[in-house]
Design a protein around this motif. Structure first.
Motif, PDB file in Angstrom:
ATOM      1  N   GLU A  40     -41.664  11.205 -71.893  1.00 52.15           N
ATOM      2  CA  GLU A  40     -41.018  10.265 -72.811  1.00 52.15           C
ATOM      3  C   GLU A  40     -40.908   8.919 -72.114  1.00 52.15           C
ATOM      4  N   ALA A  49     -46.684   5.624 -68.717  1.00 54.34           N
ATOM      5  CA  ALA A  49     -46.744   6.914 -69.414  1.00 54.34           C
ATOM      6  C   ALA A  49     -48.196   7.342 -69.603  1.00 54.34           C
ATOM      7  N   ASP A  53     -49.888  10.598 -67.860  1.00 56.00           N
ATOM      8  CA  ASP A  53     -50.615  11.579 -68.680  1.00 56.00           C
ATOM      9  C   ASP A  53     -52.008  11.827 -68.105  1.00 56.00           C
ATOM     10  N   SER A  63     -49.634  17.697 -70.813  1.00 62.77           N
ATOM     11  CA  SER A  63     -48.477  16.882 -71.172  1.00 62.77           C
ATOM     12  C   SER A  63     -48.363  16.861 -72.683  1.00 62.77           C
ATOM     13  N   GLN A  64     -47.160  16.625 -73.138  1.00 56.28           N
ATOM     14  CA  GLN A  64     -46.945  16.506 -74.579  1.00 56.28           C
ATOM     15  C   GLN A  64     -45.817  15.521 -74.818  1.00 56.28           C
ATOM     16  N   GLU A  65     -45.794  14.993 -76.011  1.00 56.73           N
ATOM     17  CA  GLU A  65     -44.737  14.057 -76.387  1.00 56.73           C
ATOM     18  C   GLU A  65     -43.568  14.828 -76.964  1.00 56.73           C
ATOM     19  N   ARG A  66     -42.395  14.254 -76.850  1.00 57.34           N
ATOM     20  CA  ARG A  66     -41.202  14.864 -77.448  1.00 57.34           C
ATOM     21  C   ARG A  66     -41.443  14.982 -78.941  1.00 57.34           C
ATOM     22  N   SER A  68     -43.082  17.593 -80.203  1.00 59.84           N
ATOM     23  CA  SER A  68     -44.191  18.521 -80.431  1.00 59.84           C
ATOM     24  C   SER A  68     -43.633  19.897 -80.746  1.00 59.84           C
TER      25      SER A  68
END
Length: 174
Positions: A40, A49, A53, A63-66, A68
């Motif tokens: 985030e 960011a 990543d 990695s993933q974004e909030r 998901s």
């Protein structure tokens, strides 16, 4: 005789390096059950960011974004606070124009482990930058490339620190 001298030389180098604590650094290791990290940022599309990543992908981590499909409490979460770039004057030309300065890239972030209090960390990446008023366009491009390098180094530092923090926070012995 020549081969013996080479062998003695190699043995001396190896013993010197091993006695001072030197060891090759491999990829940062996280616990086996951790393979996804939520990234985030305080700013949308923050360059750090994106660099983080990219570096996570190089190390074989996802990695993933909030927001998901996975709940935030199940993953390690890194929240990147606003980055800062400072310049510290080192020298000037006789005309009074800046000739050289230090670029200080300040990185602050907060990392949250499942069911643990968040940890806040800060560090700096410093580079020496020489300015040339006669080559403004080239120096502008050089500055952009240097900032990209500094972000990649910062992302690597975050991942290395994350490896150590994960072992401490999750009470895992190596």
């Amino acid at each position: 005789m020549n081969a013996l001298l080479k062998l003695v030389g190699i043995a001396a180098i190896v013993s010197t390096l091993s006695s001072c604590g030197f060891h090759l650094r491999g990829a940062p290791s996280l616990p086996d059950n951790i393979n996804t990290i939520v990234i985030e940022s305080a700013r949308a599309h923050a360059p750090l960011a994106r660099a983080l990543d990219n570096r996570l992908n190089i190390y074989g981590l996802k990695s993933q974004e909030r927001g998901s499909n996975s709940a935030p409490s199940e993953n390690i979460s890194i929240y990147l606070l606003p980055e800062k770039l400072e310049r510290q004057l080192l020298s000037v030309y006789p005309s009074g124009q800046v000739a050289e300065y230090d670029l200080i890239y300040v990185v602050r972030y907060r990392v949250s482990f499942p069911n643990k209090e968040p940890l806040t960390a800060q560090f700096e990446v410093v580079r020496d930058y020489q300015d040339d008023p006669d080559q403004v366009l080239a120096k502008s491009r050089e500055l952009d490339l240097m900032l990209d390098e500094m972000r990649a180094e910062a992302a690597d530092m975050i991942i290395r620190r994350l490896s150590g923090q994960a072992v401490a926070a999750l009470d895992i012995e190596k």
